[in-house]
Design a protein around this motif. Structure first.
Motif, PDB file in Angstrom:
ATOM      1  N   ALA A  35       0.818  -1.235   0.066  1.00  0.00           N
ATOM      2  CA  ALA A  35      -0.023   0.011   0.048  1.00  0.00           C
ATOM      3  C   ALA A  35       0.762   0.967   0.037  1.00  0.00           C
ATOM      4  O   ALA A  35       0.890   2.163   0.767  1.00  0.00           O
ATOM      5  N   THR A  36       1.788   1.219  -1.071  1.00  0.00           N
ATOM      6  CA  THR A  36       3.012   2.159  -0.855  1.00  0.00           C
ATOM      7  C   THR A  36       2.828   3.307  -1.756  1.00  0.00           C
ATOM      8  O   THR A  36       3.901   4.142  -2.112  1.00  0.00           O
ATOM      9  N   GLY A  37       1.497   3.745  -2.264  1.00  0.00           N
ATOM     10  CA  GLY A  37       1.279   4.747  -2.954  1.00  0.00           C
ATOM     11  C   GLY A  37       1.801   4.781  -4.573  1.00  0.00           C
ATOM     12  O   GLY A  37       1.829   3.793  -5.059  1.00  0.00           O
ATOM     13  N   TYR A  38       1.765   6.207  -4.756  1.00  0.00           N
ATOM     14  CA  TYR A  38       2.012   6.623  -6.238  1.00  0.00           C
ATOM     15  C   TYR A  38       2.996   7.290  -6.583  1.00  0.00           C
ATOM     16  O   TYR A  38       3.533   8.114  -5.628  1.00  0.00           O
ATOM     17  N   GLU A  39       3.503   7.329  -7.851  1.00  0.00           N
ATOM     18  CA  GLU A  39       4.225   8.326  -8.283  1.00  0.00           C
ATOM     19  C   GLU A  39       3.383   9.506  -8.743  1.00  0.00           C
ATOM     20  O   GLU A  39       2.580   9.269  -9.813  1.00  0.00           O
TER      21      GLU A  39
ATOM     22  N   SER B 161       6.222  14.207   1.652  1.00  0.00           N
ATOM     23  CA  SER B 161       4.893  13.551   1.222  1.00  0.00           C
ATOM     24  C   SER B 161       4.681  13.447  -0.215  1.00  0.00           C
ATOM     25  O   SER B 161       5.575  13.921  -0.721  1.00  0.00           O
ATOM     26  N   TRP B 162       3.785  12.565  -0.703  1.00  0.00           N
ATOM     27  CA  TRP B 162       3.538  12.468  -2.030  1.00  0.00           C
ATOM     28  C   TRP B 162       3.370  13.773  -2.561  1.00  0.00           C
ATOM     29  O   TRP B 162       3.237  13.824  -3.833  1.00  0.00           O
ATOM     30  N   TYR B 163       2.734  14.726  -2.093  1.00  0.00           N
ATOM     31  CA  TYR B 163       2.489  16.022  -2.391  1.00  0.00           C
ATOM     32  C   TYR B 163       3.567  16.889  -2.950  1.00  0.00           C
ATOM     33  O   TYR B 163       3.692  17.357  -3.992  1.00  0.00           O
ATOM     34  N   THR B 164       5.024  16.745  -2.117  1.00  0.00           N
ATOM     35  CA  THR B 164       6.134  17.246  -2.563  1.00  0.00           C
ATOM     36  C   THR B 164       6.745  16.351  -3.442  1.00  0.00           C
ATOM     37  O   THR B 164       7.826  16.798  -4.080  1.00  0.00           O
ATOM     38  N   GLY B 165       6.317  15.219  -3.555  1.00  0.00           N
ATOM     39  CA  GLY B 165       7.356  14.261  -4.341  1.00  0.00           C
ATOM     40  C   GLY B 165       8.332  13.731  -3.669  1.00  0.00           C
ATOM     41  O   GLY B 165       9.279  12.711  -3.964  1.00  0.00           O
ATOM     42  N   ALA B 166       8.341  13.849  -2.079  1.00  0.00           N
ATOM     43  CA  ALA B 166       9.658  13.191  -1.408  1.00  0.00           C
ATOM     44  C   ALA B 166       9.592  11.845  -1.192  1.00  0.00           C
ATOM     45  O   ALA B 166      10.359  11.086  -0.885  1.00  0.00           O
ATOM     46  N   ASN B 167       8.105  11.085  -1.811  1.00  0.00           N
ATOM     47  CA  ASN B 167       7.948   9.792  -1.517  1.00  0.00           C
ATOM     48  C   ASN B 167       8.610   8.976  -2.506  1.00  0.00           C
ATOM     49  O   ASN B 167       8.774   7.766  -2.647  1.00  0.00           O
ATOM     50  N   ILE B 168       9.074   9.682  -3.775  1.00  0.00           N
ATOM     51  CA  ILE B 168       9.835   8.805  -4.852  1.00  0.00           C
ATOM     52  C   ILE B 168      11.435   9.205  -4.740  1.00  0.00           C
ATOM     53  O   ILE B 168      11.682  10.554  -4.756  1.00  0.00           O
ATOM     54  N   HIS B 169      12.041   8.192  -4.709  1.00  0.00           N
ATOM     55  CA  HIS B 169      13.389   8.348  -4.550  1.00  0.00           C
ATOM     56  C   HIS B 169      13.882   9.322  -6.148  1.00  0.00           C
ATOM     57  O   HIS B 169      13.603   8.799  -6.946  1.00  0.00           O
ATOM     58  N   ASP B 170      14.664  10.101  -5.751  1.00  0.00           N
ATOM     59  CA  ASP B 170      15.656  10.881  -7.113  1.00  0.00           C
ATOM     60  C   ASP B 170      14.431  11.795  -7.544  1.00  0.00           C
ATOM     61  O   ASP B 170      14.798  12.276  -8.585  1.00  0.00           O
ATOM     62  N   LYS B 171      13.113  11.761  -7.319  1.00  0.00           N
ATOM     63  CA  LYS B 171      12.171  12.488  -7.770  1.00  0.00           C
ATOM     64  C   LYS B 171      12.419  14.207  -7.201  1.00  0.00           C
ATOM     65  O   LYS B 171      12.558  14.422  -6.121  1.00  0.00           O
ATOM     66  N   PRO B 172      12.398  15.350  -8.179  1.00  0.00           N
ATOM     67  CA  PRO B 172      12.839  16.582  -7.779  1.00  0.00           C
ATOM     68  C   PRO B 172      11.431  17.084  -6.785  1.00  0.00           C
ATOM     69  O   PRO B 172      10.274  16.559  -7.329  1.00  0.00           O
ATOM     70  N   VAL B 173      12.015  17.603  -5.760  1.00  0.00           N
ATOM     71  CA  VAL B 173      10.966  17.873  -4.719  1.00  0.00           C
ATOM     72  C   VAL B 173      10.462  19.364  -4.993  1.00  0.00           C
ATOM     73  O   VAL B 173      11.115  20.244  -5.532  1.00  0.00           O
TER      74      VAL B 173
END
Ligand code: N01
Length: 541
Positions: free
Chosen positions: A383-387, A499-511
């Motif tokens: 239940a690890t969410g989304y990009e 949070s996924w709002y900021t993109g911090a949940n995805i490794h390497d994604k620009p925040v």
């Protein structure tokens, strides 16, 4: 003029618009453009309509927005014809609703199911999009409209060894159509966001043992779901016009009043009374009980402390309760609603693992190995969410002017820059429904979807009326919007969370913060004014 051509086989390959996705957004976009006389082809990867509500079939899946506000409002007849059964609808009921809409407006004939868009290139000479699909076909369209949703690209963590796991594993956002039988099984759930918190109590009822792997404890409030009374339904239908207007003018797309009081200007007793009342009423109202909960850290702490108190009261094992206490600013991650989530930790067949203290090292053939022990499991649920926000847009492999791809454009900078979340410079005739830097996920989605669909529909009609067929956001307009969007967000606590709002949940994604927080009603006015000024900030040809 609507363009429409037939190939030798009688299959049309040229359209006014191609729409990607047949969920809430794509269905209404198709209807809106077809009513205006345009030719439209919708592509949908699933076998049926529904978008996220087609794919998210995990146990306990339901909507956190109240049903009577979580539907289309463009047609009063449609609103009157459909009747919801409960306050917070379950996934099968929402899917039935979207199927009802598809039938009601005869939408399926223009939807190509089980077909995924795999590329889209802008042909500068002819000002048209060339769109490729996974069946090898290519079609051409003047306008490309993405209706791919904000939370539709699953994030399956790259745990070492997953391919060797001998049991079965699932991601909540891509759940099988047939029921997954948890009876007699040792189940591990990784993730405690909305999907995890909805599914954990249901899985716990069936599994022989459930182990929850938690990285961040959550503030969750009871949904207090119930069946709707006939009286509620009659009243909702009678108030259609009033509700529609309130929703459209409101900050979040819900018709509720917002408090104009600070949490810090009232006494502790008064604050407690307000929070208790919101807790009892249920739903997502806790965050709007005071005006400064997402602005002032001190105000925010009062509601955090209230919820922590509720968790301590509910969970009997003191050590487990302690592990469940969140510490981030309330509502800076998406608030979660639950039905007996914290109570579930009082069951004998449920255990909790804190993967911050005891990180997951690998998936073994038999289960999950953490830094401390190996958990033997038959079924794994991620239940690890989304990009979120950009994942599904980037997957389309869109390339605009000069062959520059959306991925190149957005990964180059610190955030996915857009103009109004509707368009992006360098990509003429591309419209994004609930795209990055629009209110999208921090609003009641159907309200924001309708606003975008209607704005795009009006814009395309305007271009036709004025003999134009090319529109592109200007860089300076985009730069100004993107900066404004960030400044509004950065004046709140939202940008201070991971949070996924900021993109911090995805490794390497620009925040960044690709969501416009200026309010649904205010945003609508900005978009309307821009259109009234002849699409200010856009270059038209
Ligand atoms: O995903 P999430 P979701 N190891 O990203 C954890 C909407 N939605 O599917 O918080 C261990 O919120 C992650 O931990 P952390 C709604 O907008 C709506 O639950 O990043 N754990 C978190 O606990 C919602 O917000 C509804 O530290 C890992 C969880 O997985 C959004 O969709 C229902 C990990 C992911 O939570 C997404 O919700 C469901 C790792 N490597 C969803 N990676 C309704 O309205 C991630 N996690 C009903």
């Amino acid at each position: 003029m609507a363009s429409f051509q037939q190939t030798d086989e009688g299959v049309s390959t040229t359209f006014d618009a191609v729409v990607v996705g047949a969920g809430f957004s794509g269905l209404y976009m198709l209807h809106r453009l077809r009513e205006a006389g345009f030719t439209v082809q919708v592509y949908e990867a699933g076998e049926g309509v529904g978008g996220v509500w087609y794919w998210n079939r995990y146990p306990g899946a339901r909507c956190d927005s109240e049903s009577i506000y979580y539907n289309y409002m463009f047609s009063e007849e449609l609103y009157r014809e459909w009747t919801w059964s409960s306050r917070f609808p379950e996934q099968p009921e929402i899917l039935s609703y979207l199927n009802f809409v598809a039938d009601r407006f005869d939408l399926r004939r223009d939807i190509r199911f089980q077909t995924r868009v795999v590329s889209a290139c802008f042909d500068e000479e002819n000002s048209r999009w060339q769109i490729g699909t996974d069946d090898g076909a290519t079609v051409s369209a003047t306008y490309l409209i993405t209706a791919v949703g904000c939370l539709s690209t699953a994030n399956v963590p790259t745990f070492k060894g997953l391919e060797r796991f001998q049991g079965r594993w699932y991601h909540t956002g891509n759940w099988p159509h047939e029921k997954v039988d948890f009876r007699g099984k040792r189940v591990g759930v990784v993730g405690t966001g909305s999907s995890g918190i909805q599914s954990i109590p249901v899985i716990a009822e069936e599994a022989s043992h459930l182990t929850v792997f938690q990285r961040t404890p959550q503030y969750s409030a009871p949904a207090q779901n119930h069946l709707l009374e006939e009286e509620d339904i009659r009243e909702a239908k009678e108030r259609f016009h009033e509700t529609k207007q309130k929703m459209r003018e409101s900050p979040t797309g819900f018709p509720r009043e917002r408090s104009d009081r600070s949490a810090l200007e009232v006494t502790e007793e008064e604050r407690r009374r307000v929070y208790e009342a919101a807790w009892e009423k249920g739903g997502l109202i806790l965050s709007s009980t005071f005006k400064d909960l997402t602005i002032s850290a001190e105000a925010n702490e009062t509601v955090c402390e209230f919820i922590r108190g509720k968790i301590k009261e509910t969970v009997r094992d003191v050590k487990v309760a302690e592990m469940l206490l969140p510490s981030y600013y309330f509502a800076t991650k998406r608030p979660v609603l639950d039905t007996h989530y914290f109570e579930t930790y009082n069951r004998d067949n449920v255990s909790l693992v804190d993967v911050r203290k005891e990180p997951i090292v690998e998936i073994t053939p038999k289960g999950i190995r953490t830094a401390e022990t190996e958990f033997e499991l038959d079924i794994l649920v991620f239940a690890t969410g989304y990009e979120a926000m950009t994942g599904s847009l980037l997957k389309l492999n869109i390339s605009g002017r000069g062959g520059v791809t959306l991925r190149e454009k957005w990964e180059d900078g610190a955030r996915p820059k857009t103009y109004l979340g509707l368009a992006t410079a360098g990509f003429p005739n591309l419209f994004m429904i609930t795209g990055p830097e629009s209110p999208s996920v921090l609003s009641n989605m159907p309200v924001s979807i309708e606003q975008h669909v209607e704005w795009i529909g009006d814009c395309i009609e305007y271009l036709r009326e004025h003999g134009l067929d090319r529109i592109e956001a200007k860089e300076e307009a985009e730069e100004a919007w993107s900066r404004h969007c960030w400044e509004v967000a950065d004046s709140t606590l939202f940008t201070k969370a991971q949070s996924w709002y900021t993109g911090a949940n995805i490794h390497d994604k620009p925040v960044g913060f690709p969501i416009y927080l200026g309010g649904v009603g205010h945003y609508r006015n900005i978009c309307t004014e821009i259109a009234e000024k002849g699409y200010e900030g856009f270059a038209l040809q």
